[in-house]
Design a protein around this motif. Structure first.
Motif, PDB file in Angstrom:
ATOM      1  N   PHE A 262       0.829  -1.206   0.000  1.00 16.59           N
ATOM      2  CA  PHE A 262       0.000   0.000   0.000  1.00 16.59           C
ATOM      3  C   PHE A 262       0.864   1.257   0.000  1.00 16.59           C
ATOM      4  CE2 PHE A 262      -1.930   3.216   2.854  1.00 16.59           C
ATOM      5  CZ  PHE A 262      -2.934   3.665   2.008  1.00 16.59           C
ATOM      6  N   VAL A 263       1.856   1.309   0.874  1.00  9.93           N
ATOM      7  CA  VAL A 263       2.736   2.480   0.957  1.00  9.93           C
ATOM      8  C   VAL A 263       3.532   2.634  -0.332  1.00  9.93           C
ATOM      9  CG1 VAL A 263       4.670   3.508   2.208  1.00  9.93           C
ATOM     10  CG2 VAL A 263       2.832   2.385   3.463  1.00  9.93           C
ATOM     11  N   LEU A 264       4.053   1.543  -0.872  1.00 12.53           N
ATOM     12  CA  LEU A 264       4.799   1.616  -2.129  1.00 12.53           C
ATOM     13  C   LEU A 264       3.903   2.035  -3.294  1.00 12.53           C
ATOM     14  CD1 LEU A 264       7.179  -1.453  -1.852  1.00 12.53           C
ATOM     15  CD2 LEU A 264       7.726   0.961  -1.571  1.00 12.53           C
ATOM     16  N   THR A 265       2.649   1.627  -3.275  1.00 16.53           N
ATOM     17  CA  THR A 265       1.713   2.048  -4.316  1.00 16.53           C
ATOM     18  C   THR A 265       1.496   3.553  -4.269  1.00 16.53           C
ATOM     19  OG1 THR A 265       0.598  -0.095  -4.269  1.00 16.53           O
ATOM     20  CG2 THR A 265      -0.633   1.745  -5.199  1.00 16.53           C
ATOM     21  N   ILE A 266       1.375   4.101  -3.087  1.00 17.84           N
ATOM     22  CA  ILE A 266       1.217   5.546  -2.948  1.00 17.84           C
ATOM     23  C   ILE A 266       2.450   6.266  -3.468  1.00 17.84           C
ATOM     24  CG2 ILE A 266       1.099   7.411  -1.247  1.00 17.84           C
ATOM     25  CD1 ILE A 266      -0.841   5.702   0.320  1.00 17.84           C
ATOM     26  N   ILE A 267       3.624   5.781  -3.104  1.00 17.18           N
ATOM     27  CA  ILE A 267       4.864   6.427  -3.545  1.00 17.18           C
ATOM     28  C   ILE A 267       5.031   6.320  -5.055  1.00 17.18           C
ATOM     29  CG2 ILE A 267       7.381   6.336  -3.356  1.00 17.18           C
ATOM     30  CD1 ILE A 267       6.964   5.479  -0.418  1.00 17.18           C
ATOM     31  N   VAL A 268       4.747   5.156  -5.624  1.00 14.41           N
ATOM     32  CA  VAL A 268       4.849   4.994  -7.083  1.00 14.41           C
ATOM     33  C   VAL A 268       3.879   5.918  -7.795  1.00 14.41           C
ATOM     34  CG1 VAL A 268       4.382   3.370  -8.972  1.00 14.41           C
ATOM     35  CG2 VAL A 268       5.786   2.670  -7.043  1.00 14.41           C
ATOM     36  N   THR A 269       2.681   6.084  -7.268  1.00 15.40           N
ATOM     37  CA  THR A 269       1.704   6.972  -7.890  1.00 15.40           C
ATOM     38  C   THR A 269       2.177   8.419  -7.860  1.00 15.40           C
ATOM     39  OG1 THR A 269      -0.068   5.470  -7.218  1.00 15.40           O
ATOM     40  CG2 THR A 269      -0.707   7.689  -7.883  1.00 15.40           C
ATOM     41  N   VAL A 270       2.761   8.839  -6.762  1.00 19.03           N
ATOM     42  CA  VAL A 270       3.257  10.219  -6.658  1.00 19.03           C
ATOM     43  C   VAL A 270       4.470  10.422  -7.558  1.00 19.03           C
ATOM     44  CG1 VAL A 270       4.278  11.922  -5.093  1.00 19.03           C
ATOM     45  CG2 VAL A 270       2.318  10.574  -4.356  1.00 19.03           C
ATOM     46  N   VAL A 271       5.388   9.470  -7.561  1.00 25.21           N
ATOM     47  CA  VAL A 271       6.638   9.616  -8.304  1.00 25.21           C
ATOM     48  C   VAL A 271       6.442   9.405  -9.800  1.00 25.21           C
ATOM     49  CG1 VAL A 271       8.908   8.567  -8.670  1.00 25.21           C
ATOM     50  CG2 VAL A 271       8.120   9.046  -6.365  1.00 25.21           C
TER      51      VAL A 271
ATOM     52  N   GLY B 207      -7.501   8.096  -4.895  1.00 24.79           N
ATOM     53  CA  GLY B 207      -7.390   9.117  -3.857  1.00 24.79           C
ATOM     54  C   GLY B 207      -6.051   9.830  -3.874  1.00 24.79           C
ATOM     55  N   VAL B 208      -4.990   9.088  -4.132  1.00 23.67           N
ATOM     56  CA  VAL B 208      -3.656   9.695  -4.201  1.00 23.67           C
ATOM     57  C   VAL B 208      -3.559  10.644  -5.390  1.00 23.67           C
ATOM     58  CG1 VAL B 208      -1.200   9.216  -4.542  1.00 23.67           C
ATOM     59  CG2 VAL B 208      -2.531   7.793  -3.018  1.00 23.67           C
ATOM     60  N   ALA B 209      -4.137  10.265  -6.504  1.00 25.72           N
ATOM     61  CA  ALA B 209      -4.096  11.131  -7.681  1.00 25.72           C
ATOM     62  C   ALA B 209      -4.805  12.455  -7.409  1.00 25.72           C
ATOM     63  CB  ALA B 209      -4.722  10.418  -8.874  1.00 25.72           C
ATOM     64  N   LEU B 210      -5.943  12.397  -6.753  1.00 23.90           N
ATOM     65  CA  LEU B 210      -6.647  13.634  -6.408  1.00 23.90           C
ATOM     66  C   LEU B 210      -5.857  14.469  -5.399  1.00 23.90           C
ATOM     67  CD1 LEU B 210     -10.286  12.282  -6.053  1.00 23.90           C
ATOM     68  CD2 LEU B 210      -9.348  13.650  -7.917  1.00 23.90           C
ATOM     69  N   LEU B 211      -5.287  13.813  -4.426  1.00 22.43           N
ATOM     70  CA  LEU B 211      -4.532  14.519  -3.398  1.00 22.43           C
ATOM     71  C   LEU B 211      -3.240  15.116  -3.946  1.00 22.43           C
ATOM     72  CD1 LEU B 211      -4.763  15.148  -0.389  1.00 22.43           C
ATOM     73  CD2 LEU B 211      -3.419  13.105   0.048  1.00 22.43           C
ATOM     74  N   SER B 212      -2.591  14.421  -4.856  1.00 23.24           N
ATOM     75  CA  SER B 212      -1.335  14.941  -5.398  1.00 23.24           C
ATOM     76  C   SER B 212      -1.567  16.162  -6.275  1.00 23.24           C
ATOM     77  CB  SER B 212      -0.579  13.861  -6.170  1.00 23.24           C
ATOM     78  OG  SER B 212      -1.308  13.456  -7.291  1.00 23.24           O
ATOM     79  N   ARG B 213      -2.713  16.247  -6.912  1.00 22.13           N
ATOM     80  CA  ARG B 213      -3.039  17.455  -7.670  1.00 22.13           C
ATOM     81  C   ARG B 213      -3.298  18.633  -6.739  1.00 22.13           C
ATOM     82  NH1 ARG B 213      -7.022  15.364 -12.478  1.00 22.13           N
ATOM     83  NH2 ARG B 213      -5.433  14.151 -13.555  1.00 22.13           N
ATOM     84  N   ALA B 214      -3.939  18.356  -5.626  1.00 23.87           N
ATOM     85  CA  ALA B 214      -4.245  19.427  -4.674  1.00 23.87           C
ATOM     86  C   ALA B 214      -2.996  19.909  -3.940  1.00 23.87           C
ATOM     87  CB  ALA B 214      -5.291  18.953  -3.672  1.00 23.87           C
TER      88      ALA B 214
ATOM     89  N   VAL C 165       3.334  14.588   0.037  1.00 24.17           N
ATOM     90  CA  VAL C 165       2.105  13.927  -0.431  1.00 24.17           C
ATOM     91  C   VAL C 165       2.024  12.469   0.026  1.00 24.17           C
ATOM     92  CG1 VAL C 165       0.820  13.211  -2.481  1.00 24.17           C
ATOM     93  CG2 VAL C 165       1.746  15.514  -2.349  1.00 24.17           C
ATOM     94  N   PRO C 166       3.097  11.656  -0.061  1.00 23.15           N
ATOM     95  CA  PRO C 166       2.958  10.266   0.406  1.00 23.15           C
ATOM     96  C   PRO C 166       2.586  10.148   1.884  1.00 23.15           C
ATOM     97  CG  PRO C 166       4.933  10.488  -0.903  1.00 23.15           C
ATOM     98  CD  PRO C 166       4.406  11.862  -0.695  1.00 23.15           C
ATOM     99  N   VAL C 167       3.100  11.036   2.716  1.00 23.07           N
ATOM    100  CA  VAL C 167       2.798  10.969   4.147  1.00 23.07           C
ATOM    101  C   VAL C 167       1.338  11.335   4.404  1.00 23.07           C
ATOM    102  CG1 VAL C 167       3.422  11.841   6.415  1.00 23.07           C
ATOM    103  CG2 VAL C 167       5.195  11.539   4.685  1.00 23.07           C
ATOM    104  N   VAL C 168       0.889  12.432   3.798  1.00 21.60           N
ATOM    105  CA  VAL C 168      -0.497  12.880   3.986  1.00 21.60           C
ATOM    106  C   VAL C 168      -1.466  11.868   3.375  1.00 21.60           C
ATOM    107  CG1 VAL C 168      -2.145  14.704   3.442  1.00 21.60           C
ATOM    108  CG2 VAL C 168       0.178  15.292   4.105  1.00 21.60           C
ATOM    109  N   ALA C 169      -1.131  11.359   2.198  1.00 21.89           N
ATOM    110  CA  ALA C 169      -2.002  10.379   1.543  1.00 21.89           C
ATOM    111  C   ALA C 169      -2.098   9.097   2.355  1.00 21.89           C
ATOM    112  CB  ALA C 169      -1.490  10.084   0.138  1.00 21.89           C
ATOM    113  N   THR C 170      -0.995   8.661   2.912  1.00 23.89           N
ATOM    114  CA  THR C 170      -1.020   7.454   3.741  1.00 23.89           C
ATOM    115  C   THR C 170      -1.851   7.680   4.993  1.00 23.89           C
ATOM    116  OG1 THR C 170       1.161   6.837   2.934  1.00 23.89           O
ATOM    117  CG2 THR C 170       0.409   5.760   4.926  1.00 23.89           C
ATOM    118  N   LEU C 171      -1.702   8.836   5.592  1.00 23.92           N
ATOM    119  CA  LEU C 171      -2.487   9.150   6.784  1.00 23.92           C
ATOM    120  C   LEU C 171      -3.982   9.145   6.481  1.00 23.92           C
ATOM    121  CD1 LEU C 171      -2.467  10.042   9.755  1.00 23.92           C
ATOM    122  CD2 LEU C 171      -2.358  12.384   8.947  1.00 23.92           C
TER     123      LEU C 171
END
Length: 136
Positions: free
Chosen positions: A5-14, A52-59, A67-73
């Motif tokens: 899950f955490v790696l998925t968030i990081i890959v999406t952001v990066v 959710g990460v895609a929406l959050l990374s745009r914001a 972004v990965p820390v906030v998205a994970t939280l």
């Protein structure tokens, strides 16, 4: 502890939304096969998280390393609850009076892991992208 899950968030952001979707789908299928869950439960929960990460990374485009820390939280509880609800629906009701209380240690672990890996990997990827630009 949800390393995938955490790696998925990081890959999406990066790497972006498309690569995040692929990573989530393949990682979810591997999780389901290795943990002997019904096929597709983890992939479904991870794909929800990628959206959710895609929406959050745009914001939060200006604070990209955070972004990965906030998205994970924000999304760790969503991920855990979606796994819990779909698994319970497929296997029969699992009695739990305090389902959210069961996930607090896991959410804490996920946020700490994202705080350690996320800003580092995002910063490294951003520096590599800057180094590849031609200087005019």
């Amino acid at each position: 502890p949800h390393l995938v899950f955490v790696l998925t968030i990081i890959v999406t952001v990066v790497a972006g939304f498309d690569r995040g979707l692929v990573f989530a789908f393949v990682g979810g299928l591997f999780l389901d096969v290795f943990t002997q869950r019904p096929l597709g439960i983890s992939a479904f929960a991870l794909l929800l998280s990628v959206g959710g990460v895609a929406l959050l990374s745009r914001a939060m485009s200006r604070a990209r390393p955070l972004v990965p820390v906030v998205a994970t939280l924000l999304l760790s509880l969503v991920y855990s609850m979606s796994l819990f609800v779909t698994f319970s629906a497929l296997q029969g009701a699992v009695p739990s009076r305090n389902a959210i209380g069961l996930f607090v240690p896991s959410i804490t672990y996920d946020v700490v892991l994202a705080a350690l890996l996320g800003p580092l990997l995002v910063s490294v990827a951003d520096r590599r992208a800057e180094a590849e630009r031609p200087e005019w």
